[in-house]
Design an enzyme around this catalytic site. Sequence first.
Site, PDB file in Angstrom:
ATOM      1  N   HIS A  48      11.009   0.364   3.354  1.00 18.12           N
ATOM      2  CA  HIS A  48       9.977  -0.185   2.809  1.00 18.12           C
ATOM      3  C   HIS A  48       8.734   0.480   3.279  1.00 18.12           C
ATOM      4  O   HIS A  48       8.445   0.227   4.609  1.00 18.12           O
ATOM      5  CB  HIS A  48       9.821  -1.703   3.110  1.00 18.12           C
ATOM      6  CG  HIS A  48       8.794  -2.360   2.562  1.00 18.12           C
ATOM      7  ND1 HIS A  48       8.210  -3.527   3.121  1.00 18.12           N
ATOM      8  CD2 HIS A  48       7.991  -2.049   1.654  1.00 18.12           C
ATOM      9  CE1 HIS A  48       7.313  -3.870   2.603  1.00 18.12           C
ATOM     10  NE2 HIS A  48       6.894  -3.148   1.621  1.00 18.12           N
TER      11      HIS A  48
ATOM     12  N   ASN B 157       6.750  -9.225   4.270  1.00 18.53           N
ATOM     13  CA  ASN B 157       6.359  -9.573   3.248  1.00 18.53           C
ATOM     14  C   ASN B 157       6.744 -11.147   3.327  1.00 18.53           C
ATOM     15  O   ASN B 157       6.298 -12.231   2.913  1.00 18.53           O
ATOM     16  CB  ASN B 157       6.584  -9.238   1.580  1.00 18.53           C
ATOM     17  CG  ASN B 157       6.013  -8.021   1.483  1.00 18.53           C
ATOM     18  OD1 ASN B 157       4.787  -7.994   1.936  1.00 18.53           O
ATOM     19  ND2 ASN B 157       6.492  -7.066   0.729  1.00 18.53           N
TER      20      ASN B 157
ATOM     21  N   ASP C  49      11.146  12.114 -11.641  1.00 17.41           N
ATOM     22  CA  ASP C  49      10.612  10.709 -12.626  1.00 17.41           C
ATOM     23  C   ASP C  49      11.108  11.135 -14.056  1.00 17.41           C
ATOM     24  O   ASP C  49      11.360  12.245 -14.141  1.00 17.41           O
ATOM     25  CB  ASP C  49       9.069  10.777 -12.473  1.00 17.41           C
ATOM     26  CG  ASP C  49       8.601   9.258 -12.747  1.00 17.41           C
ATOM     27  OD1 ASP C  49       8.101   8.424 -11.830  1.00 17.41           O
ATOM     28  OD2 ASP C  49       8.893   8.895 -14.044  1.00 17.41           O
TER      29      ASP C  49
ATOM     30  N   LYS D 283      15.951  -0.930 -10.813  1.00 16.79           N
ATOM     31  CA  LYS D 283      16.377  -0.349  -9.444  1.00 16.79           C
ATOM     32  C   LYS D 283      17.746  -0.204  -9.173  1.00 16.79           C
ATOM     33  O   LYS D 283      18.476   0.885  -8.863  1.00 16.79           O
ATOM     34  CB  LYS D 283      15.785  -1.028  -8.464  1.00 16.79           C
ATOM     35  CG  LYS D 283      14.238  -0.890  -7.953  1.00 16.79           C
ATOM     36  CD  LYS D 283      13.814  -1.715  -6.875  1.00 16.79           C
ATOM     37  CE  LYS D 283      12.381  -1.499  -6.389  1.00 16.79           C
ATOM     38  NZ  LYS D 283      11.992  -0.249  -5.957  1.00 16.79           N
TER      39      LYS D 283
ATOM     40  N   ASN E 148       1.572   0.521   1.519  1.00 24.43           N
ATOM     41  CA  ASN E 148       0.569   1.259   0.780  1.00 24.43           C
ATOM     42  C   ASN E 148      -0.846   1.454   1.639  1.00 24.43           C
ATOM     43  O   ASN E 148      -1.263   0.213   2.055  1.00 24.43           O
ATOM     44  CB  ASN E 148       0.566   0.895  -0.419  1.00 24.43           C
ATOM     45  CG  ASN E 148      -0.198   2.009  -1.344  1.00 24.43           C
ATOM     46  OD1 ASN E 148      -0.286   3.119  -1.187  1.00 24.43           O
ATOM     47  ND2 ASN E 148      -0.427   1.246  -2.493  1.00 24.43           N
TER      48      ASN E 148
ATOM     49  N   ASP F  58       4.745  -0.889  21.646  1.00 24.16           N
ATOM     50  CA  ASP F  58       4.864   0.265  20.864  1.00 24.16           C
ATOM     51  C   ASP F  58       5.832   1.228  21.396  1.00 24.16           C
ATOM     52  O   ASP F  58       6.743   1.854  20.770  1.00 24.16           O
ATOM     53  CB  ASP F  58       3.469   0.972  20.931  1.00 24.16           C
ATOM     54  CG  ASP F  58       3.558   2.391  20.091  1.00 24.16           C
ATOM     55  OD1 ASP F  58       3.805   2.208  18.661  1.00 24.16           O
ATOM     56  OD2 ASP F  58       3.442   3.383  20.635  1.00 24.16           O
TER      57      ASP F  58
END
Length: 729
Positions: free
Chosen positions: A450, A500, A343, A407, A453, A296
């Site tokens: 990135h 991912n 938006d 995108k 969530n 870290d």
Amino acid sequence: MLYQSETLQLHWLENGIAELVFDAPGSVNKLDTKTVANLGEALNVLEKQSELKGLLLRSAKTALIVGADITEFLSLFNAPPEKLHQWLVFANTIFNRLEDLPVPTISAINGYALGGGCECILATDFRIASPEARIGLPETKLGIMPGFGGSVRLPRLLGADSALEIIATGKDVTANDALKIGLVDAVVDPEKLVGSALTMLKQAIDGKLDWQAARRPKLEPLKLNPTEAAMCFTIAKGRVMQVAGKHYPAPLTAVKTIEAAAKFGRTEALNLETNSFVPLAGSNEARALVGIFLNDQYVKAQAKKLSKGVAAPKLAAVLGAGIMGGGIAYQSALKSVPVIMKDINENSLDLGMNEAAKLLNKQLERGKVDGLKMASILATIRPTLDYAGIERAQVIVEAVVENPKVKAAVLAEVEALIGEDTVLASNTSTIPIDQLAKSLKRPENFCGMHFFNPVHRMPLVEIIRGAKTSDKTLAAVVAYATQMGKTPIVVNDCPGFFVNRVLFPYLAGFGMLVRDGGDFHQIDKVMEKQFGWPMGPAYLLDVVGIDTAHHAQAVMAAGFPERMNKDYRDAVDVMFDNQRFGQKNGQGFYRYTQDAKGKPRKENDEQVDKLLAEISQPLQEFSDEDIIARTMIPMINEVVRCLEEGIIASAAEGDMALVYGLGFPPFHGGVFRYLDTLGSANYVEMAQRYAHLGALYHVPAGLRAKAEHNESYYPVAAALLDVSTNQPA
């Protein structure tokens, strides 16, 4: 000057009162092996002063002592047990000598007094602190326990309950809380700290304060009757097992040691502490947790280096509201970066603002902000249906739907409205940055950002470098992520990036296991209870969203067809085809209802077993070893490939991304630390037993080479310093 070393000084103040000042080179004081030895040398001098009447201990820094030097820990842990035992006895003899001085002693505490720093002040008779001081024993968070008498003195000073809470949780306490529980004797303004400490010391010298009465309980057995002791320690052990569990032995060991030592005086109690500390220090868990701390520090230093001289943006923008956009906007505003949230849909803007308001309400309920502060933070988020003012933003984060065409169109649209120096970032989870960059005229100003969530909880932000991304762009985005309170890690571009990319082989291993007759309930249980993941693969898929995972699975299969393409329907396909999308619609591998607090409650659903029977062999029970191997080998192999291909720059960054982004069990330390613990050769031998399952199980060439040469991913720490000569053993 009575004594001076590189880390501390001893001199006369007045009328037989000596002052011991910690003042190491650099910004903070650490209680490293050299400083411990220096303290012993200073005491040698002090013990010879016939005119000594009292001792004041303080720091010349903004904190007293921030703890031991953790960079030395792995060297200490790699020492033979008898060597470590010898060094602890040596160190504790020094702290005992400080405690046994024939005069009153006091510590003036400014800033942090943690770990060894806390244990040092416990050896003095009195303690006085300034309001910003924080005191604690965080050792159990590193897989060990106090080793310089903290588990002996703290319970005898505070009583068992308060001491067990501090030691078992590893949490520090504020100065005011320390005063309430008796850990300090007074709290005074910083400018009055040394003067007040001196006044208190003089009162002790004059007999107005009984310093011997303050010292006596720390030398004696703990004052608890058998009934109180049984109740206190039983409750503490139960609580620790519930919170820490079997994978983190240090808190329970600390509680049991304090319990066993309760009936003894200082000498025997310290022996028990040392005897408990040594095996913990030699444990894989301690090496892993200390490794995480060091990694870290390394990752944060890399971020600081990358963004050197670059300020965080004065204004940011998020394109795309909703839960994710609202989470990013909230985090930005919370950390003092005003943000435009744009938006095309009024409902999405409302959702984004509601998300920010909900998160701020939680801060309000916890007392972290007041109503005025909450309102002022919310006011720095500007929701809008158009691009008015967007040109003033220095960093713009695109967070629209995970669709490459959408995108690319949004990025090209906003690029036409902004200046040549404005940085664009895409919050994509799988789409290659170079693919999105094709729609831009200034790809050098573009990178991936990135978030995970929920944004406010997950510490990691993957910063993705495209082929044309400039260093200036990376620096700006790293500076922004750091300002947001996140840990940014830069990775190179590929489908899925790092986190991912390595997650989906793990999920593929799960899918193959279910296909071959594995029970997803058993798989989840084993991966949670035995391996230590916060949630098993089926539960994780429900939380991520089956529809999201199904889409990402297709992206990964297209990116890495030789390993990730499949010619069969798997469990994710079945869930998706039956519109069981997980928590978001109340049904996935499990069924979800809301509990009293409105949180999803997981329940079994018999319907799922029937649906999975379409694509599975008859249910059979796999061993825990098989379940762990069949899910983890694909992930481990992919993580190693990412290092070999340069997607990640180091083992340290890879391990921290896994812990912070996926919740990889900290007691394993990350994949590379896990491999070093297993041994590369042992891992290769194990993986070969599963090679028949396909390309995901084939060990990368670089890892095979490490196994052949008996190499590790992390350097082996040097030997412990010899306590008598301070030279390598």
